[in-house]
Structure formats: C-alpha cells, structure tokens
Scaffold this motif. Structure first.
Motif, PDB file in Angstrom:
ATOM      1  N   THR A 172       0.844  -1.160   0.014  1.00 30.40           N
ATOM      2  CA  THR A 172       0.062  -0.102   0.221  1.00 30.40           C
ATOM      3  C   THR A 172       0.776   1.292   0.149  1.00 30.40           C
ATOM      4  OG1 THR A 172      -1.855  -1.078   1.086  1.00 30.40           O
ATOM      5  CG2 THR A 172      -1.777   1.182   1.316  1.00 30.40           C
ATOM      6  N   LEU A 173       1.989   1.291   0.854  1.00 34.13           N
ATOM      7  CA  LEU A 173       2.713   2.464   0.740  1.00 34.13           C
ATOM      8  C   LEU A 173       3.494   2.739  -0.361  1.00 34.13           C
ATOM      9  CD1 LEU A 173       4.343   2.036   4.547  1.00 34.13           C
ATOM     10  CD2 LEU A 173       2.434   3.589   3.697  1.00 34.13           C
ATOM     11  N   LEU A 174       3.987   1.599  -1.163  1.00 35.05           N
ATOM     12  CA  LEU A 174       4.555   1.663  -2.431  1.00 35.05           C
ATOM     13  C   LEU A 174       3.658   2.288  -3.490  1.00 35.05           C
ATOM     14  CD1 LEU A 174       6.877  -1.763  -2.727  1.00 35.05           C
ATOM     15  CD2 LEU A 174       7.582   0.871  -2.497  1.00 35.05           C
ATOM     16  N   CYS A 175       2.362   1.669  -3.472  1.00 32.82           N
ATOM     17  CA  CYS A 175       1.451   2.331  -4.416  1.00 32.82           C
ATOM     18  C   CYS A 175       1.091   3.780  -4.094  1.00 32.82           C
ATOM     19  CB  CYS A 175      -0.037   1.452  -4.156  1.00 32.82           C
ATOM     20  SG  CYS A 175       0.071  -0.119  -4.959  1.00 32.82           S
ATOM     21  N   LEU A 176       0.948   4.254  -2.984  1.00 35.15           N
ATOM     22  CA  LEU A 176       0.872   5.664  -2.667  1.00 35.15           C
ATOM     23  C   LEU A 176       2.261   6.298  -3.410  1.00 35.15           C
ATOM     24  CD1 LEU A 176      -1.100   5.515   0.459  1.00 35.15           C
ATOM     25  CD2 LEU A 176      -1.987   5.905  -1.400  1.00 35.15           C
ATOM     26  N   THR A 207       1.747  -4.536  -5.694  1.00 37.65           N
ATOM     27  CA  THR A 207       1.798  -3.019  -5.907  1.00 37.65           C
ATOM     28  C   THR A 207       1.455  -2.513  -7.326  1.00 37.65           C
ATOM     29  OG1 THR A 207       3.465  -3.062  -4.368  1.00 37.65           O
ATOM     30  CG2 THR A 207       3.712  -1.364  -5.930  1.00 37.65           C
ATOM     31  N   ALA A 208       2.044  -3.680  -8.212  1.00 38.71           N
ATOM     32  CA  ALA A 208       1.707  -3.518  -9.531  1.00 38.71           C
ATOM     33  C   ALA A 208       0.321  -3.433 -10.123  1.00 38.71           C
ATOM     34  CB  ALA A 208       2.601  -4.451 -10.610  1.00 38.71           C
ATOM     35  N   ILE A 209      -0.430  -4.258  -9.377  1.00 41.29           N
ATOM     36  CA  ILE A 209      -2.014  -4.460  -9.621  1.00 41.29           C
ATOM     37  C   ILE A 209      -2.587  -3.323  -9.384  1.00 41.29           C
ATOM     38  CG2 ILE A 209      -3.949  -5.872  -9.099  1.00 41.29           C
ATOM     39  CD1 ILE A 209      -2.235  -8.289  -9.112  1.00 41.29           C
ATOM     40  N   ASN A 210      -2.361  -2.722  -8.068  1.00 38.82           N
ATOM     41  CA  ASN A 210      -3.028  -1.595  -7.471  1.00 38.82           C
ATOM     42  C   ASN A 210      -2.778  -0.280  -7.789  1.00 38.82           C
ATOM     43  OD1 ASN A 210      -4.913  -3.055  -5.759  1.00 38.82           O
ATOM     44  ND2 ASN A 210      -3.095  -3.320  -4.543  1.00 38.82           N
ATOM     45  N   LEU A 211      -1.326  -0.188  -8.642  1.00 41.85           N
ATOM     46  CA  LEU A 211      -0.861   1.012  -8.947  1.00 41.85           C
ATOM     47  C   LEU A 211      -1.781   2.043 -10.199  1.00 41.85           C
ATOM     48  CD1 LEU A 211       1.520   2.881  -8.622  1.00 41.85           C
ATOM     49  CD2 LEU A 211       2.904   1.688 -10.307  1.00 41.85           C
ATOM     50  N   PRO A 212      -2.332   1.241 -11.109  1.00 44.14           N
ATOM     51  CA  PRO A 212      -3.125   1.975 -11.938  1.00 44.14           C
ATOM     52  C   PRO A 212      -4.188   2.545 -11.228  1.00 44.14           C
ATOM     53  CG  PRO A 212      -2.442  -0.137 -12.889  1.00 44.14           C
ATOM     54  CD  PRO A 212      -2.035  -0.069 -11.578  1.00 44.14           C
ATOM     55  N   ILE A 242      -7.021   2.440   1.345  1.00 44.65           N
ATOM     56  CA  ILE A 242      -7.760   1.271   2.072  1.00 44.65           C
ATOM     57  C   ILE A 242      -7.952   0.329   0.963  1.00 44.65           C
ATOM     58  CG2 ILE A 242     -10.171   0.918   2.910  1.00 44.65           C
ATOM     59  CD1 ILE A 242      -9.862   3.589   4.318  1.00 44.65           C
ATOM     60  N   LEU A 243      -8.278   0.850  -0.331  1.00 47.79           N
ATOM     61  CA  LEU A 243      -8.442  -0.120  -1.601  1.00 47.79           C
ATOM     62  C   LEU A 243      -7.274  -0.950  -1.644  1.00 47.79           C
ATOM     63  CD1 LEU A 243     -10.490   2.387  -3.772  1.00 47.79           C
ATOM     64  CD2 LEU A 243     -11.656   0.572  -2.224  1.00 47.79           C
ATOM     65  N   ALA A 244      -6.180  -0.516  -1.499  1.00 44.05           N
ATOM     66  CA  ALA A 244      -5.067  -1.400  -1.801  1.00 44.05           C
ATOM     67  C   ALA A 244      -4.714  -2.129  -0.937  1.00 44.05           C
ATOM     68  CB  ALA A 244      -3.893  -0.188  -2.285  1.00 44.05           C
TER      69      ALA A 244
END
Length: 256
Positions: A101-105, A166-171, A220-222
């Motif tokens: 989650t932190l990496l996505c943000l 991370t790759a899936i939630n990034l877009p 939260i979603l990620a």
C-alpha cells in the motif's frame, strides 16, 4: 366622537396533518435504518456468537441462537493462536499489505500529479493504457508471474507478493489520485512556485496534505486487496511460516 369597533380574526388552528406526516415519515425512516443495520450485521453477529459457543452448542439438534453462560467458551480463540500460529499469518498479511500500500501511494501519487498538471506528450495514450490495465483481470497474470517467481527464485519471499500487489493496485491509485489533483485550484500551486517551491516540495508540503482523503481512500482499497488476495499467496508461499491470513483461514477446516 364615535369609536370604531376593532375586528379580530378568529384564531387559526395549527396544522396537525403536516406534523403528523413528518413524524410518521421520521418513524418510517428510523425503522428502515434499523432494519438495514440489523439485516447487514446479523451474519456478523451470528459468526461471533458461533465462535464463542461450545462444540455441543454448535452441533445441538435445536439451534442455539443465544448461548447461556454454560455454553460459552473462548477455547476456539486460544486454539487459533496456540495450535495454528495465527499470529504469524497475521504478521505476514499485515507486512505484505502495508508495504504494498505504501509503495502504491509513493509511486502512484507523483505519477498522478504529472498526468494531472504537467503537459506530457501522449498523455491520453498513457491514460488509456492505465485504464486498460485497471480493467484487465489480474488472474490472467498468474502463469506469467509464476514463471517470473521461479526464474528469480522469489518463492517463499515477501517480494513475491509485494511486487505483484503493488503493480496491480498502481493503475487504480493513479486514476483516483489524478481525479483529485484535477479538482485542486491551480492558484495555490502558482503561489507556491512564486515562493520558490519546486515540484517535489510543492507536492509534499501543499498538494498531498490537501488530498489526504484521496490518499486514505486509495490506501484502504489497496490494503484490502492485498490482505484478501488468495491465489498468489497460496502458490508463491509454500512454507508454513510464510502463509497469509486467507490461505491459513482456508486451511482451518482441515485442522482439529
């Protein structure tokens, strides 16, 4: 000198039908809210009550809806951590979910700001690709990720889950944050540039604090996706001490 008689209008009765209508509407509204809450929480309440029942109360012929004091036990929770090492599974899930989650943000917020404010060649094409990746079923990536994990030796490694999550939630993070960045007034950014802020300083000190609700929502979603994901965790983590909550919960039915 004659006095003019004063005419008084008859007192009007307060409208009662409208007050009664409003009160009935409020009663119906609260009844509807109470029914919705009870209907939504009833399965959760039933699971909680079942978890603290004794085995005899659970397997009784007549359903025990509300167990008595002699039918309550916390042995199931004690066995959950004593026999199944559930605290290790919780740590694994929390670690993977929080880091991804932190990496996505951290990666998605600057990318979303660049797409929202900067003039990038091919911006529409990039947005279209991000949207396509968001709609793409991630389950179709399973065989390719399995080969990547095998080649790089990432099996039974936290990176085998952190990188795909991370790759899936990034877009999705980029799309959500971009929509929030576009709603911010540009006057604040122009004033910050006049004061000497560069892009990174402006993003960290002004823009991101103003988009805190978007960061929380996206986080939260990620986090929920990373916490509940099952297939990758089942395949990439084969050692018992590396399993996550969904895999461990699925295997509880076969334990004694």
């Amino acid at each position: 000198m004659t006095s003019v008689p004063q005419t008084t209008s008859p007192p009007t009765a307060p409208p009662q039908s409208s007050d009664r209508g409003i009160s009935w509407m409020r009663v119906l509204l609260w009844l509807a809210i109470a029914f919705t809450v009870i209907f939504s929480l009833a399965p959760v309440l039933w699971q909680v009550l079942t978890s603290i029942k004794t085995n005899a109360a659970i397997t009784a012929d007549s359903v025990v809806y509300f167990p008595g004091l002699d039918q309550l036990t916390f042995e199931h929770y004690l066995n959950l951590f004593r026999l199944n090492q559930f605290h290790i599974y919780m740590f694994n899930s929390a670690l993977v979910a929080i880091i991804s989650t932190l990496l996505c943000l951290a990666l998605g917020s600057p990318a979303a700001y660049a797409l929202a404010r900067l003039r990038i060649p091919g911006e529409q094409i990039i947005l279209a690709l991000v949207l396509v990746v968001t709609l793409f079923p991630y389950i179709l990536l399973f065989l390719g990720l399995l080969e990547v994990v095998r080649v790089f030796g990432l099996a039974n490694n936290y990176l085998a889950l952190i990188i795909p999550y991370t790759a899936i939630n990034l877009p999705l993070t980029i799309l959500v944050m971009r929509s929030f960045f576009q709603q911010l007034p540009k006057d604040l950014e122009d004033s910050a540039r006049v004061d000497g802020y560069n892009t990174l300083q402006m993003l960290g000190r002004i823009v991101l604090p103003m988009t805190l609700p978007a960061l929380v929502t996206t986080g939260i979603l990620a986090f929920i996706f990373a916490w509940n994901e099952y297939l990758f965790a089942l395949t990439f983590m084969t050692r018992e001490e590396m399993k996550t909550i969904p895999v461990a919960a699925a295997q509880l039915g076969g334990t004694t």
